[in-house]
Design a protein around this motif. Sequence first.
Motif, PDB file in Angstrom:
ATOM      1  N   SER A  10       0.849  -1.424  -0.124  1.00 24.69           N
ATOM      2  CA  SER A  10       0.088  -0.299   0.447  1.00 24.69           C
ATOM      3  C   SER A  10       1.034   1.513   0.026  1.00 24.69           C
ATOM      4  N   PRO A  11       0.528   2.532  -1.039  1.00 25.51           N
ATOM      5  CA  PRO A  11       1.132   3.336  -1.032  1.00 25.51           C
ATOM      6  C   PRO A  11       1.250   4.018   0.471  1.00 25.51           C
ATOM      7  N   ARG A  15       1.309   6.512   5.929  1.00 29.07           N
ATOM      8  CA  ARG A  15      -0.138   7.048   7.276  1.00 29.07           C
ATOM      9  C   ARG A  15      -1.013   6.216   7.125  1.00 29.07           C
ATOM     10  N   GLY A  16       0.307   4.614   7.176  1.00 35.12           N
ATOM     11  CA  GLY A  16      -0.901   3.756   7.762  1.00 35.12           C
ATOM     12  C   GLY A  16      -1.873   3.527   9.440  1.00 35.12           C
ATOM     13  N   ARG A  24     -10.018  -2.792  13.310  1.00 37.18           N
ATOM     14  CA  ARG A  24      -9.398  -3.982  13.278  1.00 37.18           C
ATOM     15  C   ARG A  24      -8.294  -4.555  11.935  1.00 37.18           C
ATOM     16  N   GLY A  25      -7.863  -5.245  12.074  1.00 34.18           N
ATOM     17  CA  GLY A  25      -6.669  -5.760  11.125  1.00 34.18           C
ATOM     18  C   GLY A  25      -7.944  -6.238  10.055  1.00 34.18           C
ATOM     19  N   ILE A  26      -7.817  -6.589   9.132  1.00 28.80           N
ATOM     20  CA  ILE A  26      -8.755  -7.804   8.537  1.00 28.80           C
ATOM     21  C   ILE A  26      -7.764  -8.514   7.041  1.00 28.80           C
ATOM     22  N   PRO A  50      -5.445   0.937   4.483  1.00 29.79           N
ATOM     23  CA  PRO A  50      -4.484  -0.036   4.520  1.00 29.79           C
ATOM     24  C   PRO A  50      -5.007  -0.638   6.156  1.00 29.79           C
ATOM     25  N   SER A  51      -5.458  -0.982   6.730  1.00 27.66           N
ATOM     26  CA  SER A  51      -5.961  -2.004   7.681  1.00 27.66           C
ATOM     27  C   SER A  51      -6.183  -3.129   7.104  1.00 27.66           C
ATOM     28  N   LEU A  52      -6.793  -3.336   5.081  1.00 27.32           N
ATOM     29  CA  LEU A  52      -7.543  -4.770   5.016  1.00 27.32           C
ATOM     30  C   LEU A  52      -6.188  -4.952   3.842  1.00 27.32           C
ATOM     31  N   THR A  53      -5.757  -5.797   4.194  1.00 26.56           N
ATOM     32  CA  THR A  53      -4.117  -6.460   3.217  1.00 26.56           C
ATOM     33  C   THR A  53      -5.356  -7.202   2.809  1.00 26.56           C
ATOM     34  N   MET A  54      -4.455  -7.451   1.473  1.00 29.01           N
ATOM     35  CA  MET A  54      -5.390  -7.769   0.312  1.00 29.01           C
ATOM     36  C   MET A  54      -4.235  -8.668  -0.320  1.00 29.01           C
TER      37      MET A  54
END
Length: 254
Positions: A10-11, A15-16, A24-26, A50-54
């Motif tokens: 993630s760019p 600022r993540g 919550r991170g997912i 950015p808390s969504l890890t794809m």
Amino acid sequence: MASSGKPVPSPCAARGSEAVKGRRGIAALLLDETPLTRECLSAGLSLRDPSLTMRTAASLDEAKAMLAGAPRPSVVLCNVVSLTPPNGSVLATLRDLAGAFGGTPLVILSDGEEDLPLEASRLGVRGCLPTSVGLAVAQEAVRLVAGGGTFFPSPFLHRLLPRREAMEDDPPMPSGGAALTARQRGVLQRLREGKSNRVIAQELGISENTAKVHVRGILRALGAANRVEAVRKAWQPAESESLSRGRDRGRDRD
């Protein structure tokens, strides 16, 4: 283009910490055979949240391998249309996919296929995301389903209720029509009664153009050249079996 299966960088990483605060991170897995939509949707969701890890997969086998490893995704987002072979049935693909991910919640992308949300809800799919929505809605839908909820947009839900009621009145599936959807079954019954597309559309509460689409789908599914042949192929096995049973009973009496 093959997918690496790695999380999309993630760019927004700098600022993540601000974006993740309170969220919550997912971990999510996107299954899509089309490189452009797979990469764009994955990158877009990561940029927005950015808390969504794809992670991405370009095939069902690749997705299953990721599900067997760690970390296990909390939700699978799947472009069913991309996995459907040419001239294949999107609903048949959906049925194959529904049980492929074990207990991992599944959200499917929809391009407006009328029967897809209803069939998805019957199969236990947790979300149906129309491609007409923006990234903000897609992001929240993924988070909602990952958290144990369901996501079916209100326009779909409004259509589901009358459709369920209409389908309750549909006749049993003819023995030769196992590949047909519930809506196609209703259309086929009306074809057997010799009704036109206009009459079929009026009775089922759909547009005449949609009725034509269902008729074409029926012909394709049954391998029929026209309506008459479709009806014959759908009902002929049942009628032949009935005649055979009648002959057998006659022999028994003799």
